[in-house]
Design a protein around this motif. Structure first.
Motif, PDB file in Angstrom:
ATOM      1  N   SER A 111      23.934 -51.842 -43.849  1.00 51.63           N
ATOM      2  CA  SER A 111      23.694 -52.755 -44.959  1.00 51.63           C
ATOM      3  C   SER A 111      23.492 -51.998 -46.273  1.00 51.63           C
ATOM      4  N   GLU A 112      22.715 -50.928 -46.213  1.00 53.91           N
ATOM      5  CA  GLU A 112      22.423 -50.112 -47.407  1.00 53.91           C
ATOM      6  C   GLU A 112      23.699 -49.477 -47.956  1.00 53.91           C
ATOM      7  N   ALA A 113      24.517 -48.928 -47.063  1.00 48.88           N
ATOM      8  CA  ALA A 113      25.780 -48.308 -47.491  1.00 48.88           C
ATOM      9  C   ALA A 113      26.742 -49.360 -48.028  1.00 48.88           C
ATOM     10  N   PHE A 114      26.880 -50.456 -47.304  1.00 48.45           N
ATOM     11  CA  PHE A 114      27.808 -51.523 -47.666  1.00 48.45           C
ATOM     12  C   PHE A 114      27.490 -52.075 -49.060  1.00 48.45           C
ATOM     13  N   GLU A 115      26.210 -52.304 -49.330  1.00 51.60           N
ATOM     14  CA  GLU A 115      25.785 -52.848 -50.624  1.00 51.60           C
ATOM     15  C   GLU A 115      26.211 -51.943 -51.783  1.00 51.60           C
ATOM     16  N   GLU A 116      26.020 -50.637 -51.623  1.00 50.59           N
ATOM     17  CA  GLU A 116      26.384 -49.703 -52.700  1.00 50.59           C
ATOM     18  C   GLU A 116      27.896 -49.570 -52.870  1.00 50.59           C
ATOM     19  N   VAL A 117      28.626 -49.648 -51.772  1.00 53.76           N
ATOM     20  CA  VAL A 117      30.089 -49.590 -51.856  1.00 53.76           C
ATOM     21  C   VAL A 117      30.622 -50.826 -52.584  1.00 53.76           C
ATOM     22  N   ILE A 118      30.076 -51.997 -52.267  1.00 52.07           N
ATOM     23  CA  ILE A 118      30.480 -53.237 -52.948  1.00 52.07           C
ATOM     24  C   ILE A 118      30.193 -53.126 -54.450  1.00 52.07           C
ATOM     25  N   LYS A 119      29.004 -52.645 -54.767  1.00 54.70           N
ATOM     26  CA  LYS A 119      28.631 -52.456 -56.179  1.00 54.70           C
ATOM     27  C   LYS A 119      29.622 -51.518 -56.872  1.00 54.70           C
ATOM     28  N   TYR A 120      29.981 -50.424 -56.221  1.00 53.67           N
ATOM     29  CA  TYR A 120      30.948 -49.476 -56.772  1.00 53.67           C
ATOM     30  C   TYR A 120      32.297 -50.176 -57.006  1.00 53.67           C
ATOM     31  N   GLY A 121      32.711 -50.993 -56.069  1.00 51.35           N
ATOM     32  CA  GLY A 121      33.990 -51.700 -56.204  1.00 51.35           C
ATOM     33  C   GLY A 121      34.049 -52.592 -57.417  1.00 51.35           C
ATOM     34  N   PHE A 122      32.996 -53.337 -57.652  1.00 53.36           N
ATOM     35  CA  PHE A 122      32.986 -54.231 -58.809  1.00 53.36           C
ATOM     36  C   PHE A 122      32.771 -53.478 -60.122  1.00 53.36           C
ATOM     37  N   GLU A 123      31.862 -52.500 -60.120  1.00 58.12           N
ATOM     38  CA  GLU A 123      31.485 -51.829 -61.369  1.00 58.12           C
ATOM     39  C   GLU A 123      32.407 -50.666 -61.739  1.00 58.12           C
ATOM     40  N   GLN A 124      32.909 -49.907 -60.763  1.00 59.60           N
ATOM     41  CA  GLN A 124      33.718 -48.727 -61.081  1.00 59.60           C
ATOM     42  C   GLN A 124      35.216 -48.945 -60.879  1.00 59.60           C
ATOM     43  N   LEU A 125      35.581 -49.724 -59.859  1.00 56.55           N
ATOM     44  CA  LEU A 125      37.002 -49.971 -59.605  1.00 56.55           C
ATOM     45  C   LEU A 125      37.489 -51.239 -60.293  1.00 56.55           C
ATOM     46  N   ASN A 126      36.562 -51.950 -60.936  1.00 53.54           N
ATOM     47  CA  ASN A 126      36.879 -53.176 -61.670  1.00 53.54           C
ATOM     48  C   ASN A 126      37.572 -54.220 -60.786  1.00 53.54           C
ATOM     49  N   LEU A 127      37.106 -54.339 -59.556  1.00 47.21           N
ATOM     50  CA  LEU A 127      37.655 -55.348 -58.661  1.00 47.21           C
ATOM     51  C   LEU A 127      37.117 -56.723 -59.045  1.00 47.21           C
TER      52      LEU A 127
END
Length: 184
Positions: A111-127
């Motif tokens: 859960s901890e890893a998944f949450e940060e990856v999702i955040k990265y996707g929206f904030e850094q990859l502009n998904l």
């Protein structure tokens, strides 16, 4: 995305997987319980693990995905992975996937890893849209994505042919605006 990004959480370091991680990857990807919903047969050799690592590197180089190795802080051993595949830049969408060594199930690490990856996707990859395709019997993954705000959109019947059979997959998705509302 030329330099592989490292993500740090309270307990974890998410980092690039290298050939040096082949033994730890083989260890958990040879477990039939971990591989039950992975879409591949359990790994049998270091060569299988090296092929997986090569795939991680190729999707990163081609900019079609990014897969982080999950490690506990203070320990270098990879205990799982999480990341994006099938990134479609013109539509600002990607699929997300994850797996974790069985000895770490139920501890909130996934859960901890998944949450940060999702955040990265929206904030850094502009998904704009992140999708998760999950086999219907995989209840724990369904619960995880639902806790993170993903909405079940439907059933994709006989969507994949893996391990000698056709598998149905549930389509879950999280949109950027829904993610941002949850962050407030």
């Amino acid at each position: 995305m030329n330099i592989f990004p490292v993500i740090e959480t309270d307990r974890l370091i998410l980092r690039q997987v290298t050939k040096d991680d082949s033994e730890s990857i083989l260890e958990y990807l040879s477990d039939k319980d971990v591989m039950k919903h992975y879409g591949l047969e359990p790994f049998r050799s270091t060569e299988d693990a090296l092929d997986e690592i090569s795939w991680y590197q190729s999707i990163f180089e081609k900019k079609t995905g990014i897969r982080w190795g999950i490690t506990l802080k203070g320990q270098g051993r990879v205990i799982g992975s999480c990341g994006f595949l099938n990134i479609v830049p013109q539509h600002c969408r990607s699929e997300v996937g994850f797996e974790l060594s069985k000895e770490y199930w139920g501890k909130g690490i996934g859960s901890e890893a998944f949450e940060e990856v999702i955040k990265y996707g929206f904030e850094q990859l502009n998904l704009q849209r992140i999708q998760a395709l999950i086999e219907p019997p995989n209840i724990s993954s369904q619960k995880l994505v639902e806790r993170k705000g993903f909405i079940k959109e439907g059933l994709l019947r006989n969507y994949e042919f893996t391990c000698g059979k056709f598998d149905d997959l549930l389509m879950y998705a999280l949109l950027k605006q829904d993610f941002e509302k949850m962050q407030c």
